[in-house]
Write an enzyme that holds these catalytic residues in place. Structure first.
Site, short mmCIF file in Angstrom:
data_model
loop_
_atom_site.label_atom_id
_atom_site.label_comp_id
_atom_site.label_asym_id
_atom_site.label_seq_id
_atom_site.Cartn_x
_atom_site.Cartn_y
_atom_site.Cartn_z
N TYR A 91 20.83 93.54 89.93
CA TYR A 91 22.07 94.33 89.54
C TYR A 91 23.44 93.71 89.70
O TYR A 91 23.91 92.99 90.50
CB TYR A 91 21.99 95.64 90.52
CG TYR A 91 22.76 96.68 90.10
CD1 TYR A 91 23.02 97.05 88.84
CD2 TYR A 91 23.85 97.61 90.90
CE1 TYR A 91 23.55 98.44 88.64
CE2 TYR A 91 24.61 98.28 90.71
CZ TYR A 91 24.20 98.81 89.50
OH TYR A 91 25.14 99.92 89.08
N SER B 180 14.52 93.23 92.44
CA SER B 180 15.52 94.45 92.52
C SER B 180 15.74 94.87 91.17
O SER B 180 14.75 95.43 90.37
CB SER B 180 16.87 93.66 93.07
OG SER B 180 17.72 94.84 93.33
N HIS C 191 16.48 93.39 101.85
CA HIS C 191 16.51 93.25 100.35
C HIS C 191 16.18 91.91 99.76
O HIS C 191 15.63 91.95 98.82
CB HIS C 191 17.49 93.81 99.75
CG HIS C 191 17.63 94.16 98.27
ND1 HIS C 191 16.47 94.81 97.80
CD2 HIS C 191 18.22 93.84 96.99
CE1 HIS C 191 16.40 95.06 96.36
NE2 HIS C 191 17.78 94.48 96.24
#
Length: 316
Positions: free
Chosen positions: A92, A182, A297
């Site tokens: 992102y 992601s 993450h």
């Protein structure tokens, strides 16, 4: 960060009901059919990167709406024959950066096409932002309607990126892999659900998955943008989730047939583990998952990439 989601035994069994629009398949068939009327016109321009054992091309191809999408294409110099080729999608708000950032696959004997994400990257604009009020970020851009939603454009670009990669003479058309982490994992997952001609999919800590649960758990950039949008506008949540259901990774996973390698991190507060397992447990084709119990993450980071290479060697 402590564990904040379901225990691992429960995650392995977590297979929530899917919220799937009745015309999901028709919507995507019509979207991709319309995009296919625009000539792909892949353009690979040799790029002097200073690398001695890797060739690099600056890429352009036609994505959604006739918009030109940028990318890099890298391959080992003077290969003996057509190469398995990875189409890599980005996290992102990240761009394609520089060729030197994408040397792992060429070093392992693969070609790779890295797709710039429209509006987020360094080269590709998003000419259709939608006219609705939105919060900062991309998750609410065009969210008033499935036809104007931002990820309709991104997923269409990504499907076309596979065709662009396949068009390069170095690429082996029978061994095309989609990959990403992601947001890139969510895009790869969507492409795996929209195409039946992929050799494999690498789907790490995927974003854009199980929106309904994720927005109830996450306050940060990403899923928190949707929660913020709902809080500010005070509109019925179903008006938003009814659109997002067309873009939910769980619904794409239920259609994907290529062999897949997932990864999940149990302390991930960006893409909660239950959202990843929701897609993994619905995945239609053969799939494996790597679990990183004490990671956020970042997941398995470089160790995960090493596992990818071994798995691809066995799978391809």
């Amino acid at each position: 960060m402590p564990l904040f989601d379901k225990p691992l035994p429960d995650l392995r069994e977590y297979r929530p009901e899917r919220h799937e629009p009745a015309d999901f398949d028709r919507f995507w068939q019509e979207t991709l059919a319309k995009a296919s009327t625009d000539p792909l016109e892949p353009d690979f321009v040799p790029y002097d990167s200073g690398l001695k054992t890797v060739d690099v091309w600056d890429v352009r191809f036609t994505g959604f709406g006739g918009h030109r999408i940028a990318g890099w294409f890298l391959a080992p110099r003077d290969p003996a024959g057509p190469l398995p080729t990875v189409v890599h999608f980005l996290g992102y708000q990240g761009g394609r950066n520089w060729p030197i950032d994408w040397l792992v696959y060429p070093a392992a004997g693969y070609a790779v096409l890295v797709m710039d994400t429209r509006g987020q990257g360094t080269e590709t604009a998003d000419p259709d932002p939608g006219a609705n009020p939105q919060v900062p970020g991309f998750l609410t851009r065009g969210l008033v309607d499935r036809d104007t939603y931002y990820y309709r454009r991104v997923f269409t670009d990504a499907v076309r990126a596979v065709d662009a990669a396949r068009s390069h003479p170095i690429a082996d058309p029978a061994r095309i892999v989609v990959a990403g982490g992601s947001q890139g994992g969510g895009i790869a997952q969507a492409v795996a659900g929209l195409r039946t001609d992929l050799a494999a999919a690498l789907i790490d800590v995927p974003f854009l998955t199980h929106f309904r649960r994720a927005t109830e758990m996450i306050e940060k950039t990403g899923y928190g943008e949707i929660a913020d949008y709902l809080a500010r506008r005070r509109i019925p949540p179903e008006d938003v989730f009814g659109v997002l259901d067309y873009f939910d990774g769980v619904n794409f996973a239920a259609r994907a047939t290529a062999p897949a390698r997932y990864s999940v991190a149990l302390m991930d507060t960006v893409c909660p583990p239950s959202t990843v397992f929701a897609a993994y447990n619905h995945y239609r084709g053969p799939a494996e998952i790597d679990v990183w119990p004490y990671n956020g993450h970042e997941g398995g980071a470089q160790l995960q990439r090493m596992r990818h290479l071994k798995w691809l060697a066995d799978t391809l």
